[in-house]
Design a protein around this motif. Structure first.
Motif, PDB file in Angstrom:
ATOM      1  N   SER A   2       0.835  -1.195   0.000  1.00 50.14           N
ATOM      2  CA  SER A   2       0.000   0.000   0.000  1.00 50.14           C
ATOM      3  C   SER A   2       0.871   1.247   0.000  1.00 50.14           C
ATOM      4  N   THR A   3       0.444   2.279  -0.731  1.00 51.07           N
ATOM      5  CA  THR A   3       1.174   3.539  -0.777  1.00 51.07           C
ATOM      6  C   THR A   3       0.625   4.459   0.297  1.00 51.07           C
ATOM      7  N   SER A   4       1.482   4.954   1.165  1.00 47.99           N
ATOM      8  CA  SER A   4       1.079   5.857   2.232  1.00 47.99           C
ATOM      9  C   SER A   4       0.776   7.231   1.668  1.00 47.99           C
ATOM     10  N   ALA A   5      -0.222   7.901   2.244  1.00 47.32           N
ATOM     11  CA  ALA A   5      -0.552   9.262   1.830  1.00 47.32           C
ATOM     12  C   ALA A   5       0.578  10.219   2.196  1.00 47.32           C
ATOM     13  N   TYR A   6       1.457   9.828   3.101  1.00 47.59           N
ATOM     14  CA  TYR A   6       2.526  10.699   3.565  1.00 47.59           C
ATOM     15  C   TYR A   6       3.855  10.406   2.886  1.00 47.59           C
ATOM     16  N   GLN A   7       3.870   9.499   1.921  1.00 40.94           N
ATOM     17  CA  GLN A   7       5.098   9.158   1.218  1.00 40.94           C
ATOM     18  C   GLN A   7       5.531  10.333   0.362  1.00 40.94           C
ATOM     19  N   PRO A   8       6.824  10.706   0.405  1.00 41.97           N
ATOM     20  CA  PRO A   8       7.273  11.833  -0.414  1.00 41.97           C
ATOM     21  C   PRO A   8       6.999  11.590  -1.896  1.00 41.97           C
ATOM     22  N   ALA A  55       0.745  24.107   1.760  1.00 39.22           N
ATOM     23  CA  ALA A  55       1.053  22.675   1.679  1.00 39.22           C
ATOM     24  C   ALA A  55       1.667  22.117   2.961  1.00 39.22           C
ATOM     25  N   ARG A  56       2.123  22.990   3.853  1.00 32.99           N
ATOM     26  CA  ARG A  56       2.718  22.523   5.114  1.00 32.99           C
ATOM     27  C   ARG A  56       1.688  22.155   6.158  1.00 32.99           C
ATOM     28  N   LEU A  57       0.418  22.467   5.926  1.00 33.17           N
ATOM     29  CA  LEU A  57      -0.630  22.191   6.910  1.00 33.17           C
ATOM     30  C   LEU A  57      -1.336  20.876   6.601  1.00 33.17           C
ATOM     31  N   ASP A  58      -1.085  19.876   7.416  1.00 30.97           N
ATOM     32  CA  ASP A  58      -1.800  18.608   7.328  1.00 30.97           C
ATOM     33  C   ASP A  58      -2.882  18.667   8.401  1.00 30.97           C
ATOM     34  N   LEU A  59      -4.009  19.251   8.038  1.00 31.53           N
ATOM     35  CA  LEU A  59      -5.057  19.539   9.020  1.00 31.53           C
ATOM     36  C   LEU A  59      -5.583  18.305   9.730  1.00 31.53           C
ATOM     37  N   HIS A  60      -5.812  17.240   8.993  1.00 25.66           N
ATOM     38  CA  HIS A  60      -6.347  16.049   9.639  1.00 25.66           C
ATOM     39  C   HIS A  60      -5.389  15.526  10.701  1.00 25.66           C
ATOM     40  N   LEU A  63      -5.103  18.110  13.745  1.00 23.88           N
ATOM     41  CA  LEU A  63      -6.298  18.219  14.586  1.00 23.88           C
ATOM     42  C   LEU A  63      -6.841  16.866  15.041  1.00 23.88           C
ATOM     43  N   GLY A  64      -6.169  15.790  14.681  1.00 23.10           N
ATOM     44  CA  GLY A  64      -6.633  14.458  15.082  1.00 23.10           C
ATOM     45  C   GLY A  64      -7.938  14.067  14.429  1.00 23.10           C
ATOM     46  N   LEU A  65      -8.126  14.464  13.186  1.00 14.21           N
ATOM     47  CA  LEU A  65      -9.373  14.198  12.477  1.00 14.21           C
ATOM     48  C   LEU A  65      -9.267  12.955  11.605  1.00 14.21           C
ATOM     49  N   ALA A 159     -23.353  30.826  14.761  1.00 12.06           N
ATOM     50  CA  ALA A 159     -22.175  31.683  14.793  1.00 12.06           C
ATOM     51  C   ALA A 159     -21.623  31.842  16.204  1.00 12.06           C
ATOM     52  N   ASP A 160     -22.155  31.071  17.150  1.00 18.55           N
ATOM     53  CA  ASP A 160     -21.686  31.170  18.536  1.00 18.55           C
ATOM     54  C   ASP A 160     -20.397  30.376  18.777  1.00 18.55           C
ATOM     55  N   ASP A 161     -20.267  29.232  18.128  1.00 16.82           N
ATOM     56  CA  ASP A 161     -19.093  28.384  18.339  1.00 16.82           C
ATOM     57  C   ASP A 161     -18.118  28.571  17.176  1.00 16.82           C
ATOM     58  N   VAL A 162     -17.471  29.744  17.161  1.00 14.32           N
ATOM     59  CA  VAL A 162     -16.486  30.089  16.142  1.00 14.32           C
ATOM     60  C   VAL A 162     -15.187  30.400  16.872  1.00 14.32           C
ATOM     61  N   ARG A 163     -14.162  29.610  16.593  1.00 10.79           N
ATOM     62  CA  ARG A 163     -12.879  29.826  17.257  1.00 10.79           C
ATOM     63  C   ARG A 163     -11.775  29.896  16.218  1.00 10.79           C
ATOM     64  N   GLY A 164     -10.787  30.750  16.501  1.00 14.08           N
ATOM     65  CA  GLY A 164      -9.702  30.967  15.557  1.00 14.08           C
ATOM     66  C   GLY A 164      -8.352  30.650  16.155  1.00 14.08           C
ATOM     67  N   PHE A 165      -7.449  30.149  15.310  1.00 11.05           N
ATOM     68  CA  PHE A 165      -6.136  29.696  15.757  1.00 11.05           C
ATOM     69  C   PHE A 165      -5.071  30.089  14.746  1.00 11.05           C
ATOM     70  N   VAL A 166      -3.837  30.155  15.233  1.00 13.57           N
ATOM     71  CA  VAL A 166      -2.670  30.282  14.370  1.00 13.57           C
ATOM     72  C   VAL A 166      -1.842  29.021  14.572  1.00 13.57           C
ATOM     73  N   PHE A 167      -1.596  28.312  13.477  1.00 11.83           N
ATOM     74  CA  PHE A 167      -0.783  27.092  13.484  1.00 11.83           C
ATOM     75  C   PHE A 167       0.665  27.498  13.271  1.00 11.83           C
ATOM     76  N   ASP A 168       1.551  27.043  14.159  1.00 15.90           N
ATOM     77  CA  ASP A 168       2.972  27.331  14.025  1.00 15.90           C
ATOM     78  C   ASP A 168       3.588  26.262  13.132  1.00 15.90           C
ATOM     79  N   VAL A 169       4.070  26.660  11.962  1.00 12.18           N
ATOM     80  CA  VAL A 169       4.586  25.689  10.991  1.00 12.18           C
ATOM     81  C   VAL A 169       5.904  25.062  11.430  1.00 12.18           C
TER      82      VAL A 169
END
Length: 181
Positions: A2-8, A55-60, A63-65, A159-169
């Motif tokens: 299987s090919t990993s999604a994280y393979q270069p 491209a440096r942000l692997d959100l899943h 964030l453990g998604l 619009a009550d549960d809106v939170r913002g973040f800065v991801f440190d690369v």
């Protein structure tokens, strides 16, 4: 095997094809092992994540998604534009999301350009883009502005549960932004 999604990625120059050819080939390998997860389009966690396209942000991973947990909306800067509001409105009204998470990041390319980018494009191609660049100098303030745009949109039901973040690369950590500062 299987090919990993994280393979270069292989260098297209060495493989004899284009980047798109390589991606299509990767999809064929993926599809050969694919099994329908039996999900619908409604996110399990009822959350929409708006983030930069960097491209440096692997959100899943960051964030453990898992597949099916959220809607992910990405653009340059993670800025809340009219099109992001359109996507969030559909996400909430048609597909049941209730929470919005905004993720900007350190070292964003939008901090290095200005709105003059549009003028330069107009000079080059003879037509000014209808869209704004949404460049910024202060990432924290831009997160606050994006949170405010979500909170004040008349089209969004939740619009009550809106939170913002800065991801440190460089560290991978999120830093929450206080909307009141």
């Amino acid at each position: 095997m299987s090919t990993s999604a994280y393979q270069p990625a292989a260098d297209p120059a060495r493989t004899g094809g284009t980047v798109t050819d390589r991606l299509v080939e990767a999809n064929q390998r993926y599809a050969a092992e694919f099994q329908d997860p039996g999900m619908d389009a409604r996110p399990v966690l009822k959350v929409a994540v708006v983030a930069c396209m960097d491209a440096r942000l692997d959100l899943h991973a960051a964030l453990g998604l898992e597949l099916g947990d959220c809607h992910t909306i990405r653009n340059a800067g993670g800025v809340v534009t009219d099109d992001v509001i359109r996507s969030l409105t559909i996400s909430q009204r048609a597909l049941g999301t209730r929470s919005v998470i905004l993720v900007h990041h350190t070292g964003c390319g939008l901090e290095t350009i200005t709105e003059d980018f549009r003028i330069e494009l107009e000079e080059e191609v003879g037509q000014r883009p209808a869209w704004a660049v949404e460049a910024f100098r202060d990432v924290d303030q831009d997160v606050r502005q994006s949170m405010q745009r979500v909170r004040t949109s008349p089209f969004l039901l939740y619009a009550d549960d809106v939170r913002g973040f800065v991801f440190d690369v460089t560290t991978g950590l999120l830093r929450e932004i206080d909307p009141a500062e």
